[in-house]
Design an enzyme around this catalytic site. Sequence first.
Site, short mmCIF file in Angstrom:
data_model
loop_
_atom_site.label_atom_id
_atom_site.label_comp_id
_atom_site.label_asym_id
_atom_site.label_seq_id
_atom_site.Cartn_x
_atom_site.Cartn_y
_atom_site.Cartn_z
CG HIS A 54 7.68 5.96 -1.10
ND1 HIS A 54 7.24 6.59 -2.25
CD2 HIS A 54 6.85 4.91 -0.91
CE1 HIS A 54 6.21 5.95 -2.74
NE2 HIS A 54 5.94 4.93 -1.95
CG ASP A 95 2.24 4.66 -3.72
OD1 ASP A 95 3.08 4.62 -2.82
OD2 ASP A 95 2.30 3.95 -4.75
CD GLU A 116 8.03 2.34 -2.94
OE1 GLU A 116 7.47 1.25 -2.74
OE2 GLU A 116 7.63 3.14 -3.84
CD GLU A 117 6.23 5.04 -6.46
OE1 GLU A 117 6.20 3.95 -7.07
OE2 GLU A 117 5.28 5.45 -5.77
CG ASP A 157 3.90 2.45 0.48
OD1 ASP A 157 3.07 3.12 -0.18
OD2 ASP A 157 5.04 2.21 0.08
CG HIS A 170 1.43 3.29 -9.46
ND1 HIS A 170 2.47 2.56 -10.01
CD2 HIS A 170 1.81 3.55 -8.19
CE1 HIS A 170 3.41 2.39 -9.10
NE2 HIS A 170 3.03 2.97 -7.98
#
Length: 340
Positions: A66, A183, A217-218, A238, A318
């Site tokens: 993603h 990510d 995706e998030e 990922d 994150h």
Amino acid sequence: MQYTEYIKQQLKNILSIPSPSGFTKKAAEYMMQELGSMGYKPYMTNKGCVCVDLGGEGHPILLGAHIDTLGGMVAEIKPSGALRITRIGGLNANNVEGENCTIFTRDSRSYTGVCQLENASIHVNASYDDTKRTFDTVEVLIDEVVESKADVKALGISVGDYVCFEPRTVITDSGYIKSRFLDDKLSAAILLAYAKRLSDEHIVPSRKVYLYFTVYEEVGHGGASGMPSGIEELIAVDMGCVGKGLECKETQLSICAKDSAGPSDYELTTRLINTAKANNIDYAVDVYPSYSSDMDVALKAGQDAAHCVIGSGVYASHGYERTHMKGVEGTLKLIEAYIG
């Protein structure tokens, strides 16, 4: 390893394009352009995802990554001229305090700013240490002289505008990669390298191969639609989780046996593990406690395929994330070895 420098450059290029979920068109257009320059014919779905057929015949496999990231959106213009933001995806207020950002308006203007705790001066705020960081207690200060809501609106800034944080990308001589949004832009760069090698060396894969770059995706529905029909295996490329209670290191390839949505396909996971062993790839198998992928979403949406997640080990997910080129190279090596 061949294409290492290409991965580094593509990672920098993709990371330089702000793309929180819902604000991904420029990033998707970049992927289209890069794949097109290799001689492929990528296409963009109505949702904004990018798909490309890399060739081969039989037993279709889809490799997904993603290109959307975490971010913020203006939720309120305060009387002071500061902005209260709402998070896009799993952005954490603790991880953006003191970070520079850019506000993008609907009429294509942009303004820089910084995210700070309200009343951020320690010499003034006696409760600084005790204040819980949330998106009600941190705010974005615009780098323009504004002292009221009217001043901000005069700039063209309004509720619903995106707030994008700087990635602060650093690649060290020792092989570490530090940046926000590894990510999953790191995996997007890895998949571009895989596509480029096939193109440069005129390699026809041993089976039908699709790449699919998703853009939601998030926020939980990236892989819910738009995939080609007939896919037999889905592999999410990922980030691999690194942290307490897990085996994976930043220098390793991670193979996910189970995430928060449930177990990966047993047979596919076993084949990936055996391929890593046979090719002397440094890997770890882990259970991800607070993680789900686009491939989980695809299965929930009705895709009839085996699925698994692989990726380079990433620490501080994150947040300001870190990985190592050894894990990146191991991920590309597994993809090449598994597909053949």
